[in-house]
Write a protein that holds these residues in place. Structure first.
Motif, short mmCIF file in Angstrom:
data_model
loop_
_atom_site.label_atom_id
_atom_site.label_comp_id
_atom_site.label_asym_id
_atom_site.label_seq_id
_atom_site.Cartn_x
_atom_site.Cartn_y
_atom_site.Cartn_z
N VAL A 189 75.93 -14.01 9.39
CA VAL A 189 75.07 -14.76 8.48
C VAL A 189 73.86 -13.91 8.09
O VAL A 189 73.43 -13.93 6.93
N VAL A 190 73.33 -13.16 9.07
CA VAL A 190 72.20 -12.28 8.76
C VAL A 190 72.59 -11.32 7.64
O VAL A 190 71.85 -11.11 6.68
N ALA A 191 73.81 -10.78 7.73
CA ALA A 191 74.28 -9.88 6.68
C ALA A 191 74.31 -10.58 5.34
O ALA A 191 73.89 -10.02 4.31
N LEU A 192 74.76 -11.82 5.35
CA LEU A 192 74.83 -12.57 4.09
C LEU A 192 73.43 -12.85 3.54
O LEU A 192 73.20 -12.77 2.33
N LEU A 193 72.49 -13.20 4.43
CA LEU A 193 71.12 -13.44 3.99
C LEU A 193 70.62 -12.23 3.20
O LEU A 193 70.01 -12.36 2.13
N TRP A 194 70.91 -11.05 3.75
CA TRP A 194 70.40 -9.83 3.12
C TRP A 194 71.21 -9.43 1.90
O TRP A 194 70.68 -8.88 0.95
N GLN A 195 72.48 -9.75 1.93
CA GLN A 195 73.29 -9.47 0.74
C GLN A 195 72.73 -10.24 -0.45
O GLN A 195 72.66 -9.73 -1.57
N LEU A 196 72.32 -11.45 -0.19
CA LEU A 196 71.74 -12.27 -1.25
C LEU A 196 70.42 -11.66 -1.73
O LEU A 196 70.15 -11.61 -2.94
N LEU A 197 69.62 -11.16 -0.77
CA LEU A 197 68.35 -10.55 -1.17
C LEU A 197 68.57 -9.23 -1.92
O LEU A 197 67.77 -8.84 -2.75
N TYR A 198 69.70 -8.55 -1.60
CA TYR A 198 70.01 -7.26 -2.22
C TYR A 198 70.66 -7.42 -3.59
O TYR A 198 70.98 -6.43 -4.24
#
Lengths: 379, 300, 304
Positions: free
Chosen positions: B130-139
């Motif tokens: 989920v952390v990866a997804l959070l950042w994917q969204l920010l990226y």
């Protein structure tokens, strides 16, 4: 009738001996105290009876039934531990009533019996407390309550008073004694404290190095020790031991074994002691007579320390030209100070003779009739 | 209950009971030991066997130590170790450095310290996936991070698709997630420094800096070693963030060791090679564990 | 590690002197509280923003969520994405169910076996000093072992044992990986128990096994709770084992579904944010409820 019998019980831990050839009997309703220095095997002996330790050899019987291979819970034994082992997550009432709960006794009966027990122990008002709110003495009582509520046939205590302060110790000691008398439960009690043992026990079992040294009443082990260990262990300050020999063949005078730096008259030396062989003479500090001028049969000595103790004083004394120190108890009115010279005599009946090699007691061949000491059974 | 009346005493029930009691230590420990043996010891043994085989379309063939030779001589394995080491270095430096700094700030008079500590738990309990997804969204192209750095750059940054940036774009989520761990551990250490010790040092005339060096640091030294170990081990096994964000790309620029092994086994079906790499990684992990266990006095 | 080499000491001293000067300057203007509170606020925003962004994203329309420049606050919130996720990907019911089953099952197994084993190792004598010396080392290695090391041979083993794609397989694998963790967390609790407590319970009429359940377990309850909390979080969040050992909805868990979301579809961020929120929500709620225990656990180093 509950009679506990150890039949040649030995416990080894690998190569180490925990307890060896224990052969003792505790009679119905008797208060037996296992006494000895730490590591002497007294706790091992107790735990074998509880079933917490399996003996390597031998049998333990309760009323003739062999219980050696029985699960602890099926021995009808209760125990008070040194650490008390109260269940910290249960309150006072739950702790005391727990053995009944395990047994399946219903709640109402349990409550009734818990109340009865707390009544006896005078802790009725603590029933609803948590155990961590209690004082040392109160925790003690709860632990005892938990042990007696089942009315076990045998009651074991492993140094239960060790963590209490001196005043509370005396108080609880008397209470335990009273309680045991009232309940009449056969009891085995472990302690290293001789004062505790003397005041509590009907029978003392003195142990050392895993073996029983002597079994007897408090008076017997004090006044008629079986060997040098018992003589030295019981009594405070300890008995003085002097390595001596007869001054001459058949003489009633003894001198220091090697250098003859001092000499005493000792009446009634056992005839078993040969004329030249050394032996150990044991004299309790209070059985010296202290003289401030030379007197026949007394040894010259110098006072090195004086400790006044009210009615008495404790002197540390050194024989002339000799490094050995001995303890002497004298009445307070004997006016001596450090550096004074005194003469020590011995009242004959109160000197004990031990074998140099084995420490075994060497007795009079013919027992004197005028001894004040009861000479009872020995193992 | 008296000794005679209890029928449960003696006989078969009693001997069964005593048997259970005598073997209780094994009854308690064997199930767990069996599971550990099945899931740690046996797989390692199996990997030893697998590492001697080559897997391809024709099935598997025994090749001896060829896999070891191939892996140790080809650059790919070393490359992925190097990438892992870089990830470890940047992630651990930032996490530990920032984490300690924030802990010191929070240890001074800060409002709502308890609440901030609780907020620090948030990243720690979220799945790395989920952390990866959070950042994917920010990226996202033109997303939050792009607009944040817009004054410094011309146009959107290819966070995850530029080989020279992607690894750092993986470090950032890890720093976000694990810095609070360092902060929480060090803060707990700072708060365990008794006031009276600080006061005593003050009476002895120690200035703020002296007190920090002589009084505070000794209290947290052990904890810093602890977080360092935890993060080195943690970053060595990083997988979910890479798997979600880059799958090792672009151009293998983020192919950390676990990703490389995953690809070897499940994209190329070469379990022999993958097992060989697993064993080599095991040796490295053991060496690091052993080194830490000897160097530090921290108990795990 | 903490070797006091001269250069590093020099750097540290310079750094500290710098910090000290900044501190003094700020102090002289009375700005220290402003700055520290400011940094604390920055930390809070930095920590919470990504979470806020995903949760708020799950409540927005696609165009609103991906607007350039980003709209930090949306005026048009909607809950439609939630049912939409389950309409478009009904398998999410199964992922959710699998996650719950695997988490509960593996936690129960790990805590049960781990607790029993810890008690056994700490309180009984074993040959070769197994409990005192080898256990800590075993725990240390298995805790620090990168899971990728075992998971590849495990895939081959599971293949022959017909455990691939089963919840049971994941339950066992997670339990195995969490047992050392449980042992590590409980060691101290059991070491503190005095022997005489169990002996007292035995003389009070319990068997030793009965005493373990009735007396020992209630006494180490705080440890059991802490171990359970961390095991639950570990299992709920795990990806590596799940992605390798499962390949369809029979056993795939939420993290797998999330990690493979974009390969199955073009990224539907309005739905992925919903899925992500669903995956976070239980642990965040759980974490909030047991925050004290979590805080204590993390500060002890309870991290996989």
């Amino acid at each position: 009738m509950v009679r506990v019998r150890y039949d040649d019980v030995t416990k080894r831990y690998g190569n180490e001996i925990g307890a060896k050839n224990i052969d003792i009997t505790v009679d119905d309703g008797e208060f037996a105290v296992l006494l000895g220095p730490s590591g002497c095997g007294k706790t091992t002996t107790l735990r074998c009876l509880a079933g917490l330790t399996d003996p390597t050899e031998g049998e333990i019987r309760i009323d003739g039934t062999d219980i050696t291979d029985r699960h602890p819970k099926n021995r009808d034994i209760a125990m008070v531990f040194q650490e008390l082992a109260l269940y910290p997550h249960m309150g006072v009432a739950a702790n005391i009533g727990y053995p009944l709960k395990v047994e399946g006794v219903d709640k109402a009966t349990r409550r009734e019996r818990v109340e009865a027990v707390t009544e006896t122990l005078d802790i009725g008002e603590l029933l609803d407390r948590e155990t961590d709110e209690l004082s040392g003495g109160q925790r003690q009582r709860v632990a005892i309550g938990r042990a007696i509520i089942r009315r076990p046939s045998v009651f074991l205590m492993d140094e239960p008073l060790a963590s209490l302060d001196a005043k509370l110790k005396v108080e609880m000691r008397n209470e335990i004694k009273k309680l045991q008398r009232e309940l009449g439960i056969t009891t085995l009690y472990v302690t290293h404290d001789q004062e505790e043992a003397m005041t509590l026990g009907d029978k003392l079992i003195v142990m050392n190095d895993g073996t029983v040294q002597q079994v007897g009443t408090p008076a017997e082990v004090y006044h008629d020790p079986a060997n040098q260990f018992v003589a030295g262990f019981i009594g405070s300050p300890s008995m003085n031991f002097l390595r001596v020999r007869r001054e001459a063949a058949g003489s009633q005078r003894v001198v220091a074994a090697n250098d003859a730096t001092f000499s005493f008259s000792v009446e009634r030396l056992p005839t078993a002691v040969g004329d030249t062989e050394p032996f150990v003479l044991g004299v309790r500090p209070q059985y010296f007579s202290v003289h401030q001028s030379p007197i026949d049969g007394a040894a010259k000595a110098e006072v090195t320390v004086t400790e006044p103790m009210g009615d008495e004083q404790l002197l540390t004394v050194q024989f002339d030209g000799d490094g050995r120190e001995i303890a002497v108890r004298a009445p307070f009115d004997v006016g001596v100070t450090r550096g004074d010279t005194i003469w020590l005599g011995i009242s004959g009946e109160r000197a004990y003779v031990f074998d140099v090699e084995t420490g075994a007691r060497i007795r009079q061949t013919e027992l004197s009739t005028d001894t004040a000491v009861p000479t009872g059974s020995r193992p | 209950m008296s000794l005679q009346s209890d029928t449960a005493v003696g006989g078969r029930y009693e001997s069964a009971l005593l048997w259970v009691e005598d073997h209780l230590r094994w009854i308690l420990t064997l199930p767990a030991l069996a599971v550990l043996a099945a899931f740690f010891v046996y797989p390692v043994g199996r990997a030893l066997v697998l590492s001697l085989y080559q897997f391809d379309a024709a099935g598997r063939q025994f090749v001896g130590f060829e896999n070891y030779v191939a892996i140790l001589t080809a650059g790919a394995f070393w490359q992925s170790l190097w990438i892992t080491a870089k990830f470890m270095f940047f992630a651990v430096s930032f996490e530990v450095g920032l984490g300690i700094a924030i802990a010191f700030v929070l240890n001074s008079k800060v409002r709502f310290r308890g609440l901030i500590q609780t907020i620090g738990l948030v990243p720690l309990v979220i799945s790395p996936t989920v952390v990866a997804l959070l950042w994917q969204l920010l990226y996202q192209n033109g997303g939050v991070l792009d607009s944040l750095v817009a004054p410094l750059t011309n146009g959107p940054v290819p966070w995850l698709s530029d080989p020279s940036i992607a690894l750092y774009a993986l470090v950032l989520p890890d720093v976000w997630q694990m810095t609070p761990l360092v902060t929480l551990i060090v803060l707990a250490g700072l708060q365990s420094v008794p006031d009276h010790v600080q006061e005593a040092a003050m009476m002895d005339g120690a200035g703020r800096m002296r007190r920090l060096v002589d009084v505070t640091l000794p209290y947290i030294k052990e904890l810093v070693v602890l977080v360092l170990i935890l993060r080195v081990i943690g970053t060595m096994r990083v997988f979910a963030k890479v798997f979600v964000l880059t799958r090792g790309g672009p151009a293998k620029s983020t192919e950390v060791i676990s990703m490389a092994m995953y690809r070897e086994a499940f994209s190329y079906g070469n379990y022999g090679r993958a097992s060989t790499m697993a064993l080599l990684l095991l040796l490295i992990a053991l060496a690091i564990t052993y080194a830490f266990a000897t160097v530090s006095e921290v108990e795990f | 590690m903490a070797t006091d080499t001269q250069p590093s000491r020099e750097v540290g001293r310079t750094l500290l002197a710098g910090v000290e000067r900044i501190h003094e300057t700020l102090d002289s203007y009375g700005l220290v509280p402003t700055v520290t509170n400011g940094i604390a606020l920055l930390f809070v925003v930095w920590t919470l923003f990504p979470v806020y962004w995903m949760v708020s994203g799950s409540l927005r329309t696609r165009s609103d969520l991906l607007a350039t420049p980003p709209k930090l606050v949306s005026t048009a919130l909607t809950v439609e994405n939630y049912p939409e996720l389950f309409v478009q990907r009904p398998a999410f019911y199964e992922f959710l169910f699998n996650s719950v089953v695997v988490t509960v099952g593996s936690t129960a197994l790990a805590v049960l076996l781990g607790t029993a084993a810890t008690y056994g190792f700490v309180n009984y004598e074993f040959p070769y000093n197994l409990g005192r010396f080898h256990l800590p080392f075993l725990v240390l290695t298995t805790r620090f072992l990168p899971p990728i090391v075992t998971v590849i041979p495990l895939y081959v083993i599971f293949d022959t044992a017909n455990l691939l794609n089963t919840r049971l397989g994941l339950v066992l694998a997670y339990a195995a990986f969490n047992i050392p963790f449980v042992v590590w967390m409980l060691k101290g609790f059991f070491a503190e128990l005095p022997d005489s407590i169990v002996e007292a319970a035995v003389l009070d009429g319990h068997t030793e096994l009965g005493a373990f359940f009735k007396i020992v377990l209630p006494m180490v309850r705080p440890g059991l709770i802490a171990a359970t909390i961390f095991t639950v979080i570990n299992a709920w969040n795990e990806l590596l084992f799940a992605v390798i050992l499962t390949s369809n909805t029979e056993a795939q868990t939420l993290p797998v579904a999330l990690a493979t979301f974009k390969t199955a579809y073009a990224i539907q961020w309005e739905l992925l944010t919903v899925a992500g929120t669903i995956a976070m929500a239980p642990v965040l709620l759980f974490a909030f409820l047991v925050r004290e225990k979590l805080l204590r656990g993390f500060t002890m180093g309870a991290v996989r």
